[in-house]
Design a protein around this motif. Structure first.
Motif, PDB file in Angstrom:
ATOM      1  N   LEU A   1     -35.491 -33.275  20.804  1.00 58.49           N
ATOM      2  CA  LEU A   1     -34.917 -32.721  19.590  1.00 58.49           C
ATOM      3  C   LEU A   1     -35.797 -31.577  19.111  1.00 58.49           C
ATOM      4  N   LEU A   2     -35.185 -30.467  18.739  1.00 57.97           N
ATOM      5  CA  LEU A   2     -35.935 -29.297  18.310  1.00 57.97           C
ATOM      6  C   LEU A   2     -36.142 -29.319  16.803  1.00 57.97           C
ATOM      7  N   TYR A   3     -37.255 -28.745  16.378  1.00 55.40           N
ATOM      8  CA  TYR A   3     -37.529 -28.668  14.941  1.00 55.40           C
ATOM      9  C   TYR A   3     -36.676 -27.569  14.318  1.00 55.40           C
ATOM     10  N   PRO A   4     -36.163 -27.819  13.114  1.00 53.61           N
ATOM     11  CA  PRO A   4     -35.243 -26.852  12.493  1.00 53.61           C
ATOM     12  C   PRO A   4     -35.911 -25.587  11.979  1.00 53.61           C
ATOM     13  N   ALA A   5     -37.208 -25.386  12.268  1.00 56.52           N
ATOM     14  CA  ALA A   5     -37.778 -24.056  12.064  1.00 56.52           C
ATOM     15  C   ALA A   5     -37.019 -23.072  12.948  1.00 56.52           C
ATOM     16  N   PHE A   6     -36.537 -23.561  14.105  1.00 58.16           N
ATOM     17  CA  PHE A   6     -35.531 -22.845  14.878  1.00 58.16           C
ATOM     18  C   PHE A   6     -34.201 -23.129  14.177  1.00 58.16           C
ATOM     19  N   PRO A   7     -33.558 -22.127  13.606  1.00 60.49           N
ATOM     20  CA  PRO A   7     -32.476 -22.402  12.651  1.00 60.49           C
ATOM     21  C   PRO A   7     -31.150 -22.817  13.291  1.00 60.49           C
ATOM     22  N   TYR A   8     -31.209 -23.868  14.137  1.00 56.77           N
ATOM     23  CA  TYR A   8     -29.956 -24.328  14.735  1.00 56.77           C
ATOM     24  C   TYR A   8     -28.970 -24.907  13.722  1.00 56.77           C
ATOM     25  N   PRO A   9     -29.402 -25.348  12.519  1.00 56.07           N
ATOM     26  CA  PRO A   9     -28.372 -25.726  11.545  1.00 56.07           C
ATOM     27  C   PRO A   9     -27.430 -24.577  11.195  1.00 56.07           C
ATOM     28  N   SER A  10     -27.878 -23.331  11.375  1.00 53.61           N
ATOM     29  CA  SER A  10     -26.996 -22.175  11.221  1.00 53.61           C
ATOM     30  C   SER A  10     -26.430 -21.727  12.570  1.00 53.61           C
ATOM     31  N   PHE A  11     -27.280 -21.710  13.609  1.00 56.77           N
ATOM     32  CA  PHE A  11     -26.847 -21.236  14.918  1.00 56.77           C
ATOM     33  C   PHE A  11     -25.781 -22.131  15.541  1.00 56.77           C
TER      34      PHE A  11
ATOM     35  N   PRO B   1     -46.786 -18.444  14.733  1.00 59.72           N
ATOM     36  CA  PRO B   1     -46.924 -19.610  13.859  1.00 59.72           C
ATOM     37  C   PRO B   1     -45.948 -19.534  12.691  1.00 59.72           C
ATOM     38  N   ILE B   2     -45.221 -20.596  12.470  1.00 54.96           N
ATOM     39  CA  ILE B   2     -44.275 -20.688  11.361  1.00 54.96           C
ATOM     40  C   ILE B   2     -44.772 -21.812  10.457  1.00 54.96           C
ATOM     41  N   ASP B   3     -45.338 -21.428   9.337  1.00 52.05           N
ATOM     42  CA  ASP B   3     -45.911 -22.421   8.429  1.00 52.05           C
ATOM     43  C   ASP B   3     -44.812 -23.080   7.602  1.00 52.05           C
ATOM     44  N   THR B   4     -44.886 -24.397   7.512  1.00 55.05           N
ATOM     45  CA  THR B   4     -43.939 -25.178   6.724  1.00 55.05           C
ATOM     46  C   THR B   4     -44.725 -26.144   5.844  1.00 55.05           C
ATOM     47  N   PRO B   5     -44.086 -26.771   4.864  1.00 56.78           N
ATOM     48  CA  PRO B   5     -44.801 -27.775   4.054  1.00 56.78           C
ATOM     49  C   PRO B   5     -45.262 -28.975   4.861  1.00 56.78           C
ATOM     50  N   PHE B   6     -44.783 -29.111   6.096  1.00 51.53           N
ATOM     51  CA  PHE B   6     -45.107 -30.280   6.915  1.00 51.53           C
ATOM     52  C   PHE B   6     -46.110 -29.973   8.019  1.00 51.53           C
ATOM     53  N   GLY B   7     -46.525 -28.705   8.102  1.00 53.47           N
ATOM     54  CA  GLY B   7     -47.445 -28.283   9.141  1.00 53.47           C
ATOM     55  C   GLY B   7     -46.963 -26.990   9.771  1.00 53.47           C
TER      56      GLY B   7
ATOM     57  N   LEU C   1     -48.256 -30.508  13.282  1.00 50.96           N
ATOM     58  CA  LEU C   1     -47.544 -31.149  12.182  1.00 50.96           C
ATOM     59  C   LEU C   1     -48.219 -32.453  11.812  1.00 50.96           C
ATOM     60  N   ARG C   2     -48.144 -32.790  10.544  1.00 50.98           N
ATOM     61  CA  ARG C   2     -48.735 -34.039  10.082  1.00 50.98           C
ATOM     62  C   ARG C   2     -47.862 -35.222  10.496  1.00 50.98           C
ATOM     63  N   PHE C   3     -48.487 -36.379  10.653  1.00 47.83           N
ATOM     64  CA  PHE C   3     -47.749 -37.607  10.918  1.00 47.83           C
ATOM     65  C   PHE C   3     -47.004 -38.012   9.642  1.00 47.83           C
ATOM     66  N   PRO C   4     -45.769 -38.464   9.731  1.00 48.52           N
ATOM     67  CA  PRO C   4     -44.970 -38.767  10.924  1.00 48.52           C
ATOM     68  C   PRO C   4     -44.067 -37.628  11.360  1.00 48.52           C
ATOM     69  N   TYR C   5     -44.239 -36.430  10.733  1.00 51.21           N
ATOM     70  CA  TYR C   5     -43.331 -35.327  11.033  1.00 51.21           C
ATOM     71  C   TYR C   5     -43.470 -34.825  12.457  1.00 51.21           C
ATOM     72  N   ASP C   6     -44.542 -35.234  13.139  1.00 51.28           N
ATOM     73  CA  ASP C   6     -44.763 -34.795  14.518  1.00 51.28           C
ATOM     74  C   ASP C   6     -44.103 -35.716  15.537  1.00 51.28           C
ATOM     75  N   THR C   7     -43.282 -36.658  15.088  1.00 52.22           N
ATOM     76  CA  THR C   7     -42.661 -37.612  15.996  1.00 52.22           C
ATOM     77  C   THR C   7     -41.173 -37.311  16.165  1.00 52.22           C
ATOM     78  N   GLN C   8     -40.658 -37.622  17.360  1.00 51.90           N
ATOM     79  CA  GLN C   8     -39.234 -37.468  17.610  1.00 51.90           C
ATOM     80  C   GLN C   8     -38.411 -38.444  16.765  1.00 51.90           C
ATOM     81  N   ALA C   9     -38.989 -39.604  16.475  1.00 49.78           N
ATOM     82  CA  ALA C   9     -38.272 -40.593  15.663  1.00 49.78           C
ATOM     83  C   ALA C   9     -38.000 -40.041  14.265  1.00 49.78           C
TER      84      ALA C   9
END
Length: 429
Positions: free
Chosen positions: A121-131, A78-84, A161-169
Motif C-alpha cells: 500500500l502506498l502512502y497518500p503523500a503520493f496523491p492517489y486519492p485524487s489520481f 523529502p515530503i514532510d508530514t505531521p507523521f514523519g 515515519l513514526r510508529f505506528p504510521y510506518d506500518t502497512q497495518a
C-alpha cells in the motif's frame, strides 16, 4: 463457569478481530481489478509519449519526483508530514531502482488504487486519492512518457515515519476509513469544457491536496471541497477557492483566471509560496483550452457557506487595535515598505501589488503574510512574466513583535479592517 465465560469472551474477541481485519482487507481491495496473468504487450508511440509528457506537467509529477539538481524523475524528494518524512520514489525506467520492470497495469494500479507493483500500500503523500480519477488512457500515456526518460539508478530512500504510521497495518486502516477508488464521472448537466476543468482540477491537478482541509488522520475532507487548508509543516495557507474573500474567482473574467495560472499574475492577484511553484512547474505549460476549462470550473464552484446573522453582526463590530502597536507598525512601514507599496498602500502597477483593499492582506488568517514578510515572496518566472518583481525577506531584520506590529498596521489602514496580528501568530512561522 468463570473459565467458560472467559473462554467465550476471548472467542468473541477473536471473531470480532478477525471480522474487523477481514473488513479492512476487503475495503482495501474494493474497486481493484486483478492484474493480468501475463504482462500485456504495451505499444508506445511518439504521440503517446508526448501526450504523457503533457499530462505529467499537468500533474506536476516532477515537482515531487525530482530533487534540486537531481536526475529527472529519480525521486528522493523529502515530503514532510505531521507523521514523519516520506521520500518520493524513482519513476525512471531503471529496472532495479525505478519502474523499468513495471507493466502499464502495475502503473495504473498505483495511480488508481494506490498500490505498488509488489502489492504494498502506498502512502497518500503520493496523491492517489485524487489520481484515482485519472483515466486508464491517461495513465498509460504518462507510463509511456516515463519509460522514455533516461533511467537513473538512484535507489529509493526508506521513509522516516513514526510508529505506528510506518506500518502497512496502520496504512490499511487509514485507507479503509479514508480512500475509495473512484473513476471520474462527468456531470451530464454540464458542458464538456466544464467537465474537462473538473477532471484537471480534481484529478491530475490534485488541487484539494493543498486547498482542502484535513482531518486528524491527514485525510482530505472531500465533502468540504476546495474550502482552503493549512499546508502541513510548510506553514502556508492555501486559501479557499470557494470564498470570494479568499481565492474564489466566481466574479473574475475567465481570461484573468487563465492569466493567473499561466503567468502567475493577473489584474486582481498574483501567486506566491507553494502556488508559485505549481505555476512555474506545471500550469504555465498547459494549453489555453485546458486553462480555460479549469477557469470555467473554478468560476462555477459553489460559494462558501454564508455566516449566520449574529456572526455577521459581530464581524462588523469595530476592531480594537492598540494605538502603540499601530504607531510602531506605521514607523516600520514607512522605513521598510512604503518605497515599493506606496504611502497609502496603493502599490505600483505592474511591479508591486497594492495593499489597500488587497484580499490576501485582509484574509482572516495572517499565515501567508507572516511567511512573506519573514521569508520573502517571489512570483514564478513564466513566459508571460519572465522577470517578476519579488518581496525581499525581512525575517533577519525584524523580530516577531515588529512583524506583528507592521502587519497590524497594514491590516488596519487605508480602508483595510482586519484583525490585528499578535506576536504569538508570528512565532509560528
Amino acid at each position: 463457569m468463570k473459565l467458560r465465560h472467559l473462554a467465550w469472551t476471548l472467542l468473541a474477541l477473536v471473531v470480532l478481530g478477525a471480522a474487523a481485519a477481514g473488513g479492512i482487507v476487503a475495503m482495501n481491495l474494493r474497486g481493484e481489478d486483478p492484474l493480468p496473468a501475463q504482462a500485456e504487450a504495451f505499444q508506445s508511440t511518439p504521440q503517446l509519449v508526448e501526450r504523457g509528457r503533457y499530462l505529467a506537467l499537468a500533474g506536476n509529477c516532477a515537482g515531487c519526483h525530482t530533487t534540486r539538481g537531481g536526475e529527472p524523475y529519480a525521486g528522493g524528494m523529502p515530503i514532510d508530514t505531521p507523521f514523519g518524512t516520506v521520500y518520493s520514489s524513482n519513476l525512471t525506467p531503471d529496472d532495479k531502482a525505478g519502474i523499468g520492470s513495471w507493466s502499464s497495469a502495475h502503473f495504473w494500479r498505483a495511480m488508481h488504487n494506490g498500490r505498488s507493483k509488489d502489492g504494498r500500500l502506498l502512502y497518500p503523500a503520493f496523491p492517489y486519492p485524487s489520481f484515482t480519477q485519472v483515466t486508464r488512457e491517461d495513465s498509460d500515456a504518462i507510463y509511456a512518457y516515463l519509460r522514455s526518460v533516461p533511467p537513473a539508478p538512484e535507489p529509493n530512500r526508506a521513509h522516516r515515519l513514526r510508529f505506528p504510521y510506518d506500518t502497512q497495518a496502520a496504512l490499511a486502516v487509514w485507507r479503509a476509513l479514508s480512500f475509495k477508488p473512484e473513476p471520474f464521472v462527468a456531470n451530464a448537466g454540464k458542458p464538456a469544457e466544464w467537465n474537462r476543468g473538473a477532471y484537471l482540477v480534481n484529478g491530475l491537478g490534485h488541487c484539494i491536496a493543498c486547498h482542502g482541509s484535513r482531518n486528524s488522520l491527514g485525510a482530505t475532507e472531500t465533502k468540504l471541497g476546495l474550502s482552503g487548508g493549512l499546508i502541513a509543516v510548510e506553514n502556508w495557507y492555501a486559501p479557499s477557492l470557494t470564498d470570494p474573500h479568499e481565492a474564489g474567482v466566481a466574479d473574475w473574467p475567465a481570461a484573468d483566471v487563465v492569466a493567473l495560472l499561466k503567468n502567475g499574475t493577473a489584474p486582481r492577484g498574483s501567486v506566491m509560496g507553494p502556488m508559485a511553484d505549481v505555476v512555474f512547474r506545471s500550469t504555465q505549460y498547459l494549453s489555453e483550452a485546458d486553462l480555460t476549462a479549469m477557469a470555467n470550473y473554478l468560476k462555477d464552484l459553489p460559494d462558501a457557506p454564508k455566516a449566520e446573522a449574529p456572526a455577521v453582526a459581530a464581524a462588523k463590530a469595530p476592531i480594537r487595535r492598540d494605538a502603540g502597536s499601530m504607531a510602531r507598525g506605521a514607523k516600520i512601514y514607512d522605513q521598510r515598505c512604503a518605497y515599493c507599496h506606496g504611502d497609502q498602500g496603493q502599490g505600483a502597477a505592474g511591479a508591486y501589488p497594492p495593499l489597500a483593499g488587497n484580499r490576501a492582506v485582509n484574509m482572516a488568517r495572517p499565515t501567508n503574510l507572516i511567511q512573506v514578510i519573514s521569508h520573502g515572496g517571489f512570483l514564478p518566472s513564466t513566459s508571460g512574466n519572465p522577470r517578476p518583481y519579488g518581496m525581499p525577506p525581512f525575517g533577519q531584520t525584524l523580530d516577531a513583535a515588529e512583524v506583528a506590529a507592521v502587519l497590524t498596521y497594514v491590516r488596519g489602514s487605508w480602508g483595510n479592517d482586519s484583525a490585528p496580528v499578535t506576536q504569538l501568530d508570528t512565532m509560528r512561522r
